[in-house]
Scaffold this active site. Structure first.
Site, PDB file in Angstrom:
ATOM      1  N   GLY A 248       9.583 -13.670  -1.439  1.00 11.25           N
ATOM      2  CA  GLY A 248       8.805 -14.899  -1.324  1.00 11.25           C
ATOM      3  C   GLY A 248       9.619 -16.056  -0.776  1.00 11.25           C
ATOM      4  O   GLY A 248      10.716 -15.880  -0.253  1.00 11.25           O
TER       5      GLY A 248
ATOM      6  N   PHE B 170       4.302 -10.070   2.653  1.00  9.56           N
ATOM      7  CA  PHE B 170       3.986  -9.394   1.394  1.00  9.56           C
ATOM      8  C   PHE B 170       3.670 -10.467   0.346  1.00  9.56           C
ATOM      9  O   PHE B 170       2.507 -10.716   0.022  1.00  9.56           O
ATOM     10  CB  PHE B 170       5.171  -8.505   0.943  1.00  9.56           C
TER      11      PHE B 170
ATOM     12  N   GLY C 254      11.067   0.244  -8.530  1.00  9.44           N
ATOM     13  CA  GLY C 254      11.883   1.464  -8.478  1.00  9.44           C
ATOM     14  C   GLY C 254      11.216   2.622  -7.765  1.00  9.44           C
ATOM     15  O   GLY C 254      11.251   3.764  -8.234  1.00  9.44           O
ATOM     16  N   PHE C 255      10.586   2.315  -6.624  1.00 12.02           N
ATOM     17  CA  PHE C 255       9.975   3.367  -5.784  1.00 12.02           C
ATOM     18  C   PHE C 255       8.931   4.179  -6.549  1.00 12.02           C
ATOM     19  O   PHE C 255       8.871   5.411  -6.437  1.00 12.02           O
ATOM     20  CB  PHE C 255      11.037   4.334  -5.259  1.00 12.02           C
TER      21      PHE C 255
ATOM     22  N   ASP D 103       0.869  -1.179   0.000  1.00 14.10           N
ATOM     23  CA  ASP D 103       0.000   0.000   0.000  1.00 14.10           C
ATOM     24  C   ASP D 103       0.909   1.233   0.000  1.00 14.10           C
ATOM     25  O   ASP D 103       0.919   2.018   0.934  1.00 14.10           O
ATOM     26  CB  ASP D 103      -0.915  -0.034   1.239  1.00 14.10           C
ATOM     27  N   LYS D 104       1.638   1.383  -1.098  1.00  8.36           N
ATOM     28  CA  LYS D 104       2.663   2.440  -1.177  1.00  8.36           C
ATOM     29  C   LYS D 104       2.095   3.824  -0.904  1.00  8.36           C
ATOM     30  O   LYS D 104       2.713   4.644  -0.234  1.00  8.36           O
ATOM     31  CB  LYS D 104       3.288   2.450  -2.577  1.00  8.36           C
TER      32      LYS D 104
ATOM     33  N   CYS E 106      16.569  -0.900  -0.939  1.00  6.08           N
ATOM     34  CA  CYS E 106      15.846  -1.313  -2.130  1.00  6.08           C
ATOM     35  C   CYS E 106      16.859  -1.610  -3.238  1.00  6.08           C
ATOM     36  O   CYS E 106      17.652  -0.741  -3.600  1.00  6.08           O
ATOM     37  CB  CYS E 106      14.883  -0.230  -2.574  1.00  6.08           C
TER      38      CYS E 106
END
Ligand SMILES: Cc1cc2nc3c(=O)[nH]c(=O)nc-3n(C[C@H](O)[C@H](O)[C@H](O)COP(=O)(O)O)c2cc1C
Length: 351
Positions: A272, A322, A119-120, A70-71, A180
């Protein structure tokens, strides 16, 4: 129902499109009167023994939704009904950014994994704040913050500070995302001296607020022992509130997917099942080597209650999911909470 009907249907389509479609679907589903109550009834496990007190916050249970899902803080009020104990929004950056070119999200079905190089991509901190003003106060919210891709190394701290200042009134804890693998120029964020400088700047800013918020550091699963020792030293020196271990991995060992398919996918962070063991090892190392000097949020490859218990046994105080949420569905949250509760009850009997 999720694994037999919804997942096979969703998995027929492009993962990023499905993600957006699901958001619209859930948003609309929750407009039906009484649905929140109904979903909560199905998925929530309520018991005092699941509560965790950390960083001055009381988590109703130790199972959280990891950053990246939920960015833009669109669905946290709705997700709160699925039984989570906390939700981390972001990573948000000061300015809106599109992220990497599509296609940038891939399912590795045989491996129960995902490779992403998003990539954000996010709508920027101001959009997140606008959405967080609609917080119904049902759940603890973490704010995961980062820097814009185009920001020069001299201005990294400024980016983190902007996000921190803007989000401060609206989130319960902060995460400095320094791990990241999908945005280049993270080299500086691996530098111990710069990390101390960044954390200190954020802590100084924190002091300016009447109520100070806990600050955590999110690290990669690919760090070697020397780098992990450095992280421990940084955490102890700065007295930052805790560590989230871990983000996605750049490694590709032991996957079932063929080399050819992997090559077609290209770069990105692996999440995962395949990163479960590595992430647990990192948690174990941090906890043991530091003599459990700081709280750890364990994340990476949790697809079952057993995986979650393993993370807690390794030294995690809270956990996040996630990729497991996508592959196993929302029932995973309930299964984990039930297993933790069972463990707590057994402990009580033994004592
Ligand atoms: C599509 C995708 C996007 C992600 N975006 C972010 C992000 O913006 N910030 C972040 O800190 N972690 C992000 N992550 C990493 C997750 O929060 C998590 O640390 C990682 O996926 C390992 O957990 P998992 O195996 O349960 O997925 C992302 C993961 C995926 C799969």
């Amino acid at each position: 129902m999720y694994k037999r009907i919804i997942r096979p249907l969703f998995f027929l389509f492009d993962p990023e499109k499905v993600h957006h479609f699901t958001f619209v679907l859930i948003k609309n589903l929750f407009k039906i009167p009484g649905i929140s109550f109904f979903i909560r009834k199905i998925y929530t496990v309520e018991d005092k023994r699941l509560e965790r007190n950390l960083f001055g916050l009381t988590f109703k249970n130790p199972v959280g939704l990891a950053a990246g899902f939920d960015k833009n803080a669109i669905l946290y009020n709705e997700f709160a009904n699925f039984g989570f104990g906390f939700i981390e929004i972001g990573t948000v950056t000061p300015k809106l950014q599109e992220g990497n070119p599509k296609k940038r999200l891939f399912r590795l079905k045989a491996d129960k994994a995902i490779v992403n190089r998003m990539g954000f991509n996010n709508k920027g901190v101001f959009a997140a704040v606008k959405n967080l003003k609609k917080n119904k106060g049902k759940i603890i919210i973490g704010g995961n913050i980062g820097k814009n891709t185009t920001t020069l190394p001299t201005n990294y701290t400024e980016d983190y500070l902007t996000c921190f200042q803007e989000l401060h009134p609206y989130v319960d804890y902060f995460v400095l995302n320094i791990s990241c693998p999908n945005v280049n120029s993270h080299a500086k964020l691996n530098d111990k001296d710069y990390l101390i400088e960044l954390i200190t700047a954020i802590q100084e800013e924190n002091k300016k607020f009447q109520q100070q918020k806990p600050i955590l550091l999110k690290i990669a699963p690919d760090l070697n022992k020397i780098q992990l020792d450095e992280i421990i030293a940084v955490v102890i020196k700065t007295k930052i509130d805790g560590v989230i271990a871990s983000n996605t991995s750049v490694h590709r060992e032991g996957l079932k997917i063929s080399e050819r398919e992997l090559e077609k996918i290209g770069n990105g962070g692996l999440s995962g099942k395949p990163i479960n063991d590595r992430s647990t090892e990192v948690i174990k190392y941090l906890a043991k080597k530091s003599n459990k000097a700081f709280p750890i949020i364990g994340v990476g490859g949790i697809h079952s209650a057993e995986d979650a218990l393993e993370k807690l046994n390794a030294g995690a105080d809270l956990i996040q999911i996630f990729t497991g949420f996508i592959y196993e569905g929302p029932v995973l949250i309930k299964q984990i909470n039930k297993a933790i509760l069972k463990r707590e009850m057994l402990k009580e009997i033994k004592n």
